[in-house]
Design an enzyme around this catalytic site. Structure first.
Site, PDB file in Angstrom:
ATOM      1  N   LYS A 268       0.651  -0.674  -0.459  1.00  0.00           N
ATOM      2  CA  LYS A 268      -0.197   0.408  -0.202  1.00  0.00           C
ATOM      3  C   LYS A 268       0.824   1.047  -0.348  1.00  0.00           C
ATOM      4  CE  LYS A 268      -4.357   1.172   0.541  1.00  0.00           C
ATOM      5  NZ  LYS A 268      -5.956   0.432  -0.010  1.00  0.00           N
TER       6      LYS A 268
ATOM      7  N   GLY B 143     -19.913   6.567   3.110  1.00  0.00           N
ATOM      8  CA  GLY B 143     -19.276   6.803   2.427  1.00  0.00           C
ATOM      9  C   GLY B 143     -19.944   6.779   1.191  1.00  0.00           C
TER      10      GLY B 143
HETATM   11  P1  NAD Z   1     -13.852   7.631  -2.449  1.00  0.00           P
HETATM   12  O1  NAD Z   1     -12.789   7.965  -2.477  1.00  0.00           O
HETATM   13  O2  NAD Z   1     -14.717   6.965  -3.628  1.00  0.00           O
HETATM   14  O3  NAD Z   1     -15.054   7.024  -1.735  1.00  0.00           O
HETATM   15  C1  NAD Z   1     -14.693   7.498  -0.540  1.00  0.00           C
HETATM   16  C2  NAD Z   1     -16.240   8.249   0.596  1.00  0.00           C
HETATM   17  O4  NAD Z   1     -15.979   8.464   1.598  1.00  0.00           O
HETATM   18  C3  NAD Z   1     -16.509   9.705  -0.164  1.00  0.00           C
HETATM   19  O5  NAD Z   1     -17.918   9.918  -0.096  1.00  0.00           O
HETATM   20  C4  NAD Z   1     -16.185  10.461   1.056  1.00  0.00           C
HETATM   21  O6  NAD Z   1     -16.677  11.860   0.966  1.00  0.00           O
HETATM   22  C5  NAD Z   1     -16.649   9.328   1.628  1.00  0.00           C
HETATM   23  N1  NAD Z   1     -15.638   9.941   3.513  1.00  0.00           N
HETATM   24  C6  NAD Z   1     -14.342  10.317   4.369  1.00  0.00           C
HETATM   25  N2  NAD Z   1     -14.070  10.357   5.540  1.00  0.00           N
HETATM   26  C7  NAD Z   1     -15.244  10.596   5.557  1.00  0.00           C
HETATM   27  C8  NAD Z   1     -16.019   9.890   6.970  1.00  0.00           C
HETATM   28  N3  NAD Z   1     -14.997   9.638   8.131  1.00  0.00           N
HETATM   29  N4  NAD Z   1     -17.377   9.509   7.500  1.00  0.00           N
HETATM   30  C9  NAD Z   1     -18.119   9.427   6.354  1.00  0.00           C
HETATM   31  N5  NAD Z   1     -17.890   9.409   5.112  1.00  0.00           N
HETATM   32  C10 NAD Z   1     -16.952   9.935   4.433  1.00  0.00           C
HETATM   33  O7  NAD Z   1     -12.741   5.625  -1.622  1.00  0.00           O
HETATM   34  P2  NAD Z   1     -13.556   5.100  -2.513  1.00  0.00           P
HETATM   35  O8  NAD Z   1     -12.907   4.328  -3.393  1.00  0.00           O
HETATM   36  O9  NAD Z   1     -15.517   4.287  -2.220  1.00  0.00           O
HETATM   37  O10 NAD Z   1     -13.275   3.901  -0.704  1.00  0.00           O
HETATM   38  C11 NAD Z   1     -13.784   3.991   0.079  1.00  0.00           C
HETATM   39  C12 NAD Z   1     -13.397   2.542   1.000  1.00  0.00           C
HETATM   40  O11 NAD Z   1     -12.851   1.504   0.696  1.00  0.00           O
HETATM   41  C13 NAD Z   1     -11.183   2.279   1.570  1.00  0.00           C
HETATM   42  O12 NAD Z   1     -11.567   2.073   2.673  1.00  0.00           O
HETATM   43  C14 NAD Z   1     -11.046   1.727   0.485  1.00  0.00           C
HETATM   44  O13 NAD Z   1      -9.447   1.301   0.774  1.00  0.00           O
HETATM   45  C15 NAD Z   1     -12.009   0.861   0.236  1.00  0.00           C
HETATM   46  N6  NAD Z   1     -12.089  -0.290  -0.941  1.00  0.00           N
HETATM   47  C16 NAD Z   1     -12.127   0.511  -1.631  1.00  0.00           C
HETATM   48  C17 NAD Z   1     -11.605  -0.326  -3.359  1.00  0.00           C
HETATM   49  C18 NAD Z   1     -12.374   0.030  -4.734  1.00  0.00           C
HETATM   50  O14 NAD Z   1     -12.670  -0.437  -5.930  1.00  0.00           O
HETATM   51  N7  NAD Z   1     -11.891   1.488  -5.264  1.00  0.00           N
HETATM   52  C19 NAD Z   1     -11.062  -1.756  -2.443  1.00  0.00           C
HETATM   53  C20 NAD Z   1     -11.566  -2.244  -1.877  1.00  0.00           C
HETATM   54  C21 NAD Z   1     -11.601  -1.438  -0.706  1.00  0.00           C
END
Ligand code: NAD
Length: 370
Positions: free
Chosen positions: A77, A177
Site C-alpha cells: 500500500k 461513505g
Molecule cells: P472514494 O474516495 O470514492 O469514496 C470515499 C467516500 O467516503 C467519499 O464519499 C467521502 O466523502 C467519504 N468519507 C470520507 N471520510 C468520511 C467519514 N469520516 N465519514 C463518512 N464518509 C466519509 O473512495 P472509495 O474508492 O469508495 O473507497 C472507500 C473505502 O473502500 C476505502 O477504505 C478503500 O480503501 C476501500 N476499498 C476501495 C476499493 C475500490 O475498489 N475503490 C476496493 C477495496 C476497498
C-alpha cells in the site's frame, strides 16, 4: 529497522520506504508487506492525515486479501500526504512525483484507492509503466466506474444472508461513505430488493426511513453537493449514521469507524465491510458476542483487486466480473461456515484461511530474494 520492528511479524512488512521532495511538496510512504505469492498490488491513498501506521495496516490487509482471493500477488500500500481535491495540475505533479520516486520498487504495483482514480493510475503508468485500475484507453477495466468492489460486496451480502434470519428483499441498508464503493454497493443491493435508508460522506449524513432513491442521491453528489444537501430525508451528523435503524450497515470510507466507544449504538444485524479495517478488533469481538455478523473486509471487498489483477494479466471485463462473483461467494461461504462450525469470529476464520495460503507461498519462494 526500528520502524519495521513496530509492525513486524512472521509475514512482514518486507519494506517501508518514505519519499520526500520539498520542491513539489511530495511526502509519501510505501509499505510492501509480503511478496511471497508475487509482486504486491495495493492502492495509492491520498489524504492530508494518512500515516505510516495506516499504510502498514492497509498493506497487511492487502496481503490477506490477495491471498484469500487466490491471486498471484502479495500485499502493499502507498500513501500520499495531501488534499485529493487540490487543483488538478498540482495533484498531477504530486502523483507523477510519487510514481517516479518509487519507480524502482518492482515488487509494488500501484492501484487506485481513496483520493486517487483511473486518471491518477494513467499518470503513474505513463511514468513507470506499472499500474492497475487504468482507463479503458490504456487497456484498463475501469473498476470504480463499473463498481467492481460494490458488485463483490453485493455477492458477499447475499451469501452472508444464508447465515441471518431476514431476506435481502425489504432489508434496510445504510452506507457510510457514499463514494465509489458505497455508491455501487448501494446500487447493486437496491437492485436486489434492499432499501437504502441512510448514507454519509465526509460532510455528514442523510436519513430517510421511507427509502432514498440511489440514482437521485448520486445525481446530488455529481452536482458537487454533499449527501446532506440532497433535499430529501433528514440531514444528520455523520457519526449518527451508526445508530440508524437498519438491517445491513456497509462501512465504505475510513478505518476504525466502528470502535468500542460507538459499537453499542449500531442497530444493524449484518455488517459487510467495503472499507479496509473499518472495525477495531475490540468492537468486532463485542459485535460478534451480541450476534451481529461482520463479514471481514478483505473477504467482502476483494472485488476491486480481483478486477485489477485480472486487468494486469490481460483478462476481459466479463472474465473479471465472473471471477469476482465466484471467488467472493466461495470465500464468504467458506469463512462463515468455518466460523459457525467452530464458534469463532468470522475474522479469525478468514485470517487463518489467508495466512495459511501466504505461509504456503512463503515456503515455495525462491531463496534469491533474500
Ligand atoms: P472514494 O474516495 O470514492 O469514496 C470515499 C467516500 O467516503 C467519499 O464519499 C467521502 O466523502 C467519504 N468519507 C470520507 N471520510 C468520511 C467519514 N469520516 N465519514 C463518512 N464518509 C466519509 O473512495 P472509495 O474508492 O469508495 O473507497 C472507500 C473505502 O473502500 C476505502 O477504505 C478503500 O480503501 C476501500 N476499498 C476501495 C476499493 C475500490 O475498489 N475503490 C476496493 C477495496 C476497498
Amino acid at each position: 529497522m526500528e520502524e519495521i520492528d513496530q509492525f513486524a511479524d512472521e509475514l512482514g512488512p518486507a519494506k517501508i520506504i518514505h519519499v520526500y521532495e520539498p520542491r513539489v511538496g511530495l511526502r509519501g510512504t510505501l509499505v510492501v508487506d509480503n511478496v511471497a505469492a508475487g509482486p504486491s498490488i495495493g492502492g495509492l491513498r491520498m489524504a492530508p492525515d494518512v500515516s505510516t501506521e495506516e499504510c502498514a495496516r492497509l498493506a497487511r490487509a492487502m496481503t490477506l486479501k490477495n491471498a484469500a482471493a487466490g491471486l498471484a500477488h502479495g500485499g502493499g500500500k502507498s500513501v500520499l500526504y495531501g488534499d485529493p481535491r487540490m487543483p488538478a495540475d498540482r495533484k498531477e505533479r504530486l502523483v507523477r512525483a510519487m510514481a517516479c520516486a518509487l519507480g524502482d520498487i518492482q515488487d509494488y504495483i500501484f492501484g487506485p484507492d481513496m483520493g486517487t482514480d483511473e486518471t491518477c493510475m494513467a499518470w503513474v503508468k505513463s511514468e513507470i509503466g506499472r499500474a492497475v485500475g487504468l482507463p479503458r484507453e490504456m487497456g484498463g477495466i475501469p473498476l470504480d466506474e463499473l463498481g467492481a468492489t460494490g458488485f463483490g460486496l453485493a455477492h458477499a451480502t447475499e451469501v452472508a444472508l444464508r447465515y441471518r434470519d431476514f431476506p435481502l428483499v425489504g432489508a434496510r441498508l445504510a452506507v457510510q461513505g457514499f463514494g465509489s464503493v458505497g455508491i455501487h454497493a448501494a446500487r447493486f443491493l437496491v437492485a436486489r430488493g434492499a432499501i437504502l435508508v441512510g448514507a454519509s460522506d465526509s460532510g455528514g449524513a442523510i436519513h430517510d426511513p421511507a427509502g432514498l432513491d440511489v440514482e437521485a442521491l448520486v445525481a446530488t453528489k455529481r452536482s458537487g453537493k454533499g449527501v446532506r444537501e440532497h433535499g430529501k430525508g433528514t440531514p444528520i451528523a455523520g457519526e449518527e449514521l451508526v445508530r440508524v435503524d437498519c438491517e445491513i450497515w456497509i462501512p465504505a470510507a475510513r478505518p476504525d469507524v466502528i470502535r468500542e466507544d460507538n459499537e453499542a449504538r449500531l442497530k444493524a444485524k449484518l455488517v459487510v465491510s467495503g472499507a479496509n479495517i473499518p472495525i477495531t478488533p475490540g468492537a468486532e469481538e463485542r459485535l460478534h458476542r451480541r450476534g451481529v455478523l461482520c463479514v471481514p473486509d478483505f473477504i467482502a471487498n476483494a472485488g476491486g483487486v480481483i478486477c485489477a489483477a485480472m486487468e494486469y494479466h490481460g483478462a476481459t471485463q466479463t472474465a473479471a466480473f465472473q471471477a469476482i462473483e465466484e471467488r467472493i461467494r466461495t470465500n464468504t461461504d467458506a469463512v462463515l461456515a468455518d466460523a459457525t462450525r467452530r464458534g469463532v469470529l468470522p475474522r479469525q476464520a478468514a485470517v487463518e484461511l489467508a495466512v495459511a495460503r501466504v505461509r504456503r507461498a512463503m515456503g515455495w519462494r525462491r531463496w534469491s530474494i533474500f
